[in-house]
Design an enzyme around this catalytic site. Structure first.
Site, PDB file in Angstrom:
ATOM      1  N   ASP A 192       0.871  -1.174   0.000  1.00 56.32           N
ATOM      2  CA  ASP A 192       0.000   0.000   0.000  1.00 56.32           C
ATOM      3  C   ASP A 192       0.911   1.228   0.000  1.00 56.32           C
ATOM      4  OD1 ASP A 192      -1.987  -1.866   0.402  1.00 56.32           O
ATOM      5  OD2 ASP A 192      -2.805  -0.932   2.208  1.00 56.32           O
ATOM      6  N   HIS A 214       5.041  -7.217  -0.121  1.00 53.15           N
ATOM      7  CA  HIS A 214       4.768  -8.516  -0.715  1.00 53.15           C
ATOM      8  C   HIS A 214       5.462  -8.642  -2.072  1.00 53.15           C
ATOM      9  CE1 HIS A 214       1.303  -9.385   2.127  1.00 53.15           C
ATOM     10  NE2 HIS A 214       1.550  -8.098   2.341  1.00 53.15           N
ATOM     11  N   SER A 267       8.497   4.638   4.880  1.00 50.76           N
ATOM     12  CA  SER A 267       9.642   4.261   4.074  1.00 50.76           C
ATOM     13  C   SER A 267       9.221   3.972   2.649  1.00 50.76           C
ATOM     14  CB  SER A 267      10.360   3.056   4.688  1.00 50.76           C
ATOM     15  OG  SER A 267      11.648   2.931   4.115  1.00 50.76           O
TER      16      SER A 267
END
Length: 298
Positions: free
Chosen positions: A117, A173, A259
């Site tokens: 996200d 992911h 980050s």
């Protein structure tokens, strides 16, 4: 002094929105005020401050920060496996896992999906010299990877940057199915990856602590997967096992802080979605979600 607002496109609605990052005033002071240069170089970019704050966010007393943070940022806790009351610390909340099905993975073999996200930018040409320039700051793949031979594979390729704000889901992911090798740690500083900082020094991606691994795929060639440490990011944890991985499988997570994930692609392997490319050309990030299609195999 005037500062550009952090505008981005919410992809689901196509709305232009403005981000108000935590500590916005302090970031402006550090990166745009001459007086901010001293604390930036002496304290903020150094490991001890990030370590200290990371430990504070792992203490039981930090639990009291969770509920106000959730309410202030309208975080959807229906997606979380744990409720607010079940977390043992703010960091425990920060690295929360989502319920199965909370993110839909595009399983079309030709589709490349977002690894996290966040807000994404794509630079569609790294040029044969492996260099490109953003506001005068030079970025080289060789310096980024700290590997001259590996860098050659990505001459003329594409770079994708997905920036995770503190309010985002902070697990990352795999964007495609393939074979993954060991993650290599490259030590460095802890500069902020906020747009305020990046506009002043795009080279933070070469200067910050980062982890680098190579995902070998059938459809997209080799992909560099890199996670970038930043100010107040308490750590990068890799949770995957080397070998075969599926698109959407968890790779790891960031502890407290905001980050970025940086992905490098070989030349002519991926065609990114037109809306993301167009927004990037205008200097606008596009808000995407893990598992969402962002491109396809060429």
């Amino acid at each position: 002094m005037n500062f550009d607002k952090i505008n981005y496109i919410e992809r689901k609605t196509k709305e232009l929105k403005t981000e108000n990052p935590p500590g916005e005033g302090f970031l402006k002071f550090l990166y745009y005020n001459p007086l901010g240069k001293l604390p930036l170089n002496l304290v903020v970019r150094k490991k001890f401050l990030t370590d200290f704050y990371g430990k504070k966010m792992s203490e039981a007393s930090s639990k009291e920060k969770i509920k106000p943070f959730v309410q202030e940022n309208c975080i959807n806790m229906e997606e979380s496996k744990k409720s607010v009351e079940d977390f043992t610390s703010f960091n425990d909340f920060f690295i929360r896992e989502l319920k199965e099905g909370a993110r839909e993975i595009d399983n079309n073999p030709e589709a490349l999906v977002s690894p996290a996200d966040g807000k994404v930018l794509v630079f569609n040409d790294l040029k044969e010299t492996t260099k490109f320039f953003l506001k005068g700051d030079e970025f080289t793949i060789e310096e980024f990877l700290m590997d001259k031979d590996e860098a050659k594979k990505f001459h003329g390729g594409t770079i994708l940057i997905i920036r995770l704000a503190p309010v985002d889901y902070h697990r990352f992911h795999f964007p495609a199915t393939g074979q993954i090798g060991k993650s290599k740690l490259i030590d460095g500083y802890y500069y902020s990856v906020s747009p305020y900082a990046i506009k002043k020094n795009f080279r933070v991606y070469c200067e910050n602590k980062r982890e680098v691994s190579i995902l070998k795929t059938e459809k997209f060639g080799e992909i560099v997967l890199s996670e970038i440490g930043a100010t107040m990011v308490g750590g990068i944890e890799q949770t995957y096992k080397e070998g075969f991985v599926k698109k959407g499988d968890e790779k790891g997570y960031f502890f407290f802080g905001g980050s970025s994930c940086v992905l490098l692609f070989e030349k002519d392997k991926v065609q990114f979605d037109e809306d993301i490319l167009e927004n990037s050309k205008k200097g606008l990030e596009t808000k995407v979600y893990m598992g969402e299609k962002i491109g396809k195999a060429k």
